[in-house]
Design a protein around this motif. Structure first.
Motif, PDB file in Angstrom:
ATOM      1  N   GLU A  20       0.836  -1.205   0.000  1.00  0.00           N
ATOM      2  CA  GLU A  20       0.000   0.000   0.000  1.00  0.00           C
ATOM      3  C   GLU A  20       0.872   1.257   0.000  1.00  0.00           C
ATOM      4  OE1 GLU A  20      -3.686   1.977   2.550  1.00  0.00           O
ATOM      5  OE2 GLU A  20      -2.709   0.139   3.258  1.00  0.00           O
ATOM      6  N   SER A  23       2.510   1.558  -3.402  1.00  0.00           N
ATOM      7  CA  SER A  23       1.478   1.926  -4.367  1.00  0.00           C
ATOM      8  C   SER A  23       1.185   3.421  -4.312  1.00  0.00           C
ATOM      9  CB  SER A  23       0.202   1.126  -4.085  1.00  0.00           C
ATOM     10  OG  SER A  23      -0.857   1.582  -4.902  1.00  0.00           O
ATOM     11  N   VAL A  28       1.002   3.700  -8.546  1.00  0.00           N
ATOM     12  CA  VAL A  28       0.622   2.519  -9.327  1.00  0.00           C
ATOM     13  C   VAL A  28      -0.230   1.612  -8.443  1.00  0.00           C
ATOM     14  CG1 VAL A  28       2.662   2.613 -10.800  1.00  0.00           C
ATOM     15  CG2 VAL A  28       2.725   1.265  -8.695  1.00  0.00           C
ATOM     16  N   SER A  29      -0.867   0.633  -9.040  1.00  0.00           N
ATOM     17  CA  SER A  29      -1.730  -0.270  -8.267  1.00  0.00           C
ATOM     18  C   SER A  29      -0.902  -1.240  -7.438  1.00  0.00           C
ATOM     19  CB  SER A  29      -2.638  -1.057  -9.223  1.00  0.00           C
ATOM     20  OG  SER A  29      -1.851  -1.983  -9.987  1.00  0.00           O
ATOM     21  N   ARG A  30      -1.515  -1.813  -6.423  1.00  0.00           N
ATOM     22  CA  ARG A  30      -0.828  -2.807  -5.589  1.00  0.00           C
ATOM     23  C   ARG A  30      -0.548  -4.077  -6.397  1.00  0.00           C
ATOM     24  NH1 ARG A  30      -3.775  -3.038   0.212  1.00  0.00           N
ATOM     25  NH2 ARG A  30      -2.134  -4.607   0.511  1.00  0.00           N
ATOM     26  N   THR A  31      -1.408  -4.316  -7.389  1.00  0.00           N
ATOM     27  CA  THR A  31      -1.163  -5.465  -8.274  1.00  0.00           C
ATOM     28  C   THR A  31       0.116  -5.262  -9.076  1.00  0.00           C
ATOM     29  OG1 THR A  31      -3.536  -5.882  -8.486  1.00  0.00           O
ATOM     30  CG2 THR A  31      -2.098  -6.829 -10.177  1.00  0.00           C
ATOM     31  N   ALA A  32       0.353  -4.027  -9.522  1.00  0.00           N
ATOM     32  CA  ALA A  32       1.577  -3.713 -10.271  1.00  0.00           C
ATOM     33  C   ALA A  32       2.802  -3.908  -9.376  1.00  0.00           C
ATOM     34  CB  ALA A  32       1.526  -2.284 -10.799  1.00  0.00           C
ATOM     35  N   TRP A  34       3.014  -5.941  -6.849  1.00  0.00           N
ATOM     36  CA  TRP A  34       3.139  -7.393  -6.670  1.00  0.00           C
ATOM     37  C   TRP A  34       3.848  -8.030  -7.861  1.00  0.00           C
ATOM     38  CZ3 TRP A  34       0.649 -11.345  -9.532  1.00  0.00           C
ATOM     39  CH2 TRP A  34       0.763 -12.633  -8.984  1.00  0.00           C
TER      40      TRP A  34
END
Length: 326
Positions: A20, A23, A28-32, A34
């Motif tokens: 978080e 991010s 950027v997103s937390r998926t990015a 990851w």
């Protein structure tokens, strides 16, 4: 983005950094985040992932990854780009192929060299993952006759880095070797391309025997490594970082001041030959002399057996100790 995340992990090594937080910081997103972490793991980085805590860098692969070196460097020019290889014929040869297209300060580093070279056409053994085999591409605005001073800067930087990181008593055998206990642990090869009054580029090749535990019989009396001398493995990445940072300091001092004063202070202080008797090898000729000084240009002043004094130019001679290698 991956480089920024890696730097964050290095800066807070041993601590958890939340997805978080990353991010929000980088937008950027937390998926990015990851996905970038997974890519770093595939490259060999050990990153611990814990629910509600985030990511923690445990240790890195032993491989000299350019990106992991670059994020730790505190330099402006040297190492601004680092190209790493698993294996290559020669980092100097590759550096010459790309020198005109890349930035000043670009570094080539490889885990292994299959055709490593030393001065005067000698071969250089470069076993995989056991040493530092790298080249620095330089584009200084200096007269071509000054180019070989880069060897002096590299020798001072490498000796300083070995002493600082390992505590070993490394010395400089003029003009381009680092020795410990009279045996060679590092060689430097400087090559230049240009015209009569202009340098196109300089390549400074540096080879350090770091974690080589055994040498062929024919080299055991003249070669050694940091692991042999220290009795434990040495972190190659730390040596590279210290060496490149010191190189930039000494290089920029030379460029700004026009003298080798700071490099020569190190060279004289840790000289393996100053005040000693040596053998001078010029082709098939061998002369004996005493080293009496290292002048302001970094040249060796010697007194020959007949009492005459002479300045040695590094490209023309090799030197040895009065009996052995040094």
């Amino acid at each position: 983005m991956k480089e920024k995340i890696l730097k964050e992990l290095y800066d807070r090594k041993g601590e958890y950094v939340s997805g978080e937080e990353l991010s929000g910081k980088y937008g950027v997103s937390r998926t990015a985040i990851w996905k970038h972490m997974n890519n770093l793991k595939k490259e060999g980085y050990r990153i611990e992932t814990t629910h509600k805590k985030g990511y923690k860098l445990i240790e890195t692969t032993d491989r000299l990854i350019g990106q992991s070196i670059k994020v730790a460097l505190k330099t402006r020019y040297i190492g601004n780009k680092i190209i790493d290889f698993d294996t290559i014929d020669s980092t100097n040869s590759y550096a010459k192929e790309i020198a005109k297209e890349v930035l000043h300060g670009t570094v080539i580093i490889s885990e292994e060299q299959t055709g490593g070279r030393g001065r005067m056409g000698r071969s250089w053994t470069s076993p995989k993952s056991e040493g530092i085999w790298m080249s620095i591409i330089l584009k200084p605005d200096i007269p071509p006759m000054e180019g070989m001073k880069m060897t002096q800067i590299a020798a001072a930087s490498t000796c300083w880095a070995i002493r600082t990181v390992t505590g070993l008593e490394a010395y400089i055998k003029w003009p381009n070797d680092i020795v410990i206990d009279g045996k060679k642990v590092c060689g430097i090869l400087t090559e230049m391309a240009g015209e009569l009054n202009k340098i196109d580029y300089l390549i400074v090749g540096i080879g350090v025997n770091v974690n080589i535990e055994k040498f062929p019989v024919e080299f055991r009396d003249i070669a050694t490594s940091l692991v042999i001398e220290k009795g434990e493995k040495v972190d190659r990445r730390t040596i590279v970082i210290e060496l490149l940072q010191q190189f930039e300091k000494l290089y920029m001092d030379y460029i700004n001041c026009g003298t080798l004063e700071k490099s020569l202070a190190i060279i004289r202080n840790y000289s393996a030959v100053l005040g000693k008797s040596i053998r001078i090898l010029k082709g098939n000729q061998e002369l004996r002399a005493e080293v009496i000084a290292i002048n302001e240009e970094g040249l060796l002043r010697v007194r020959l057996e007949d009492g005459k004094e002479e300045l040695l130019i590094s490209g023309e001679v090799s030197i040895r100790g009065s009996e052995g290698y040094i």
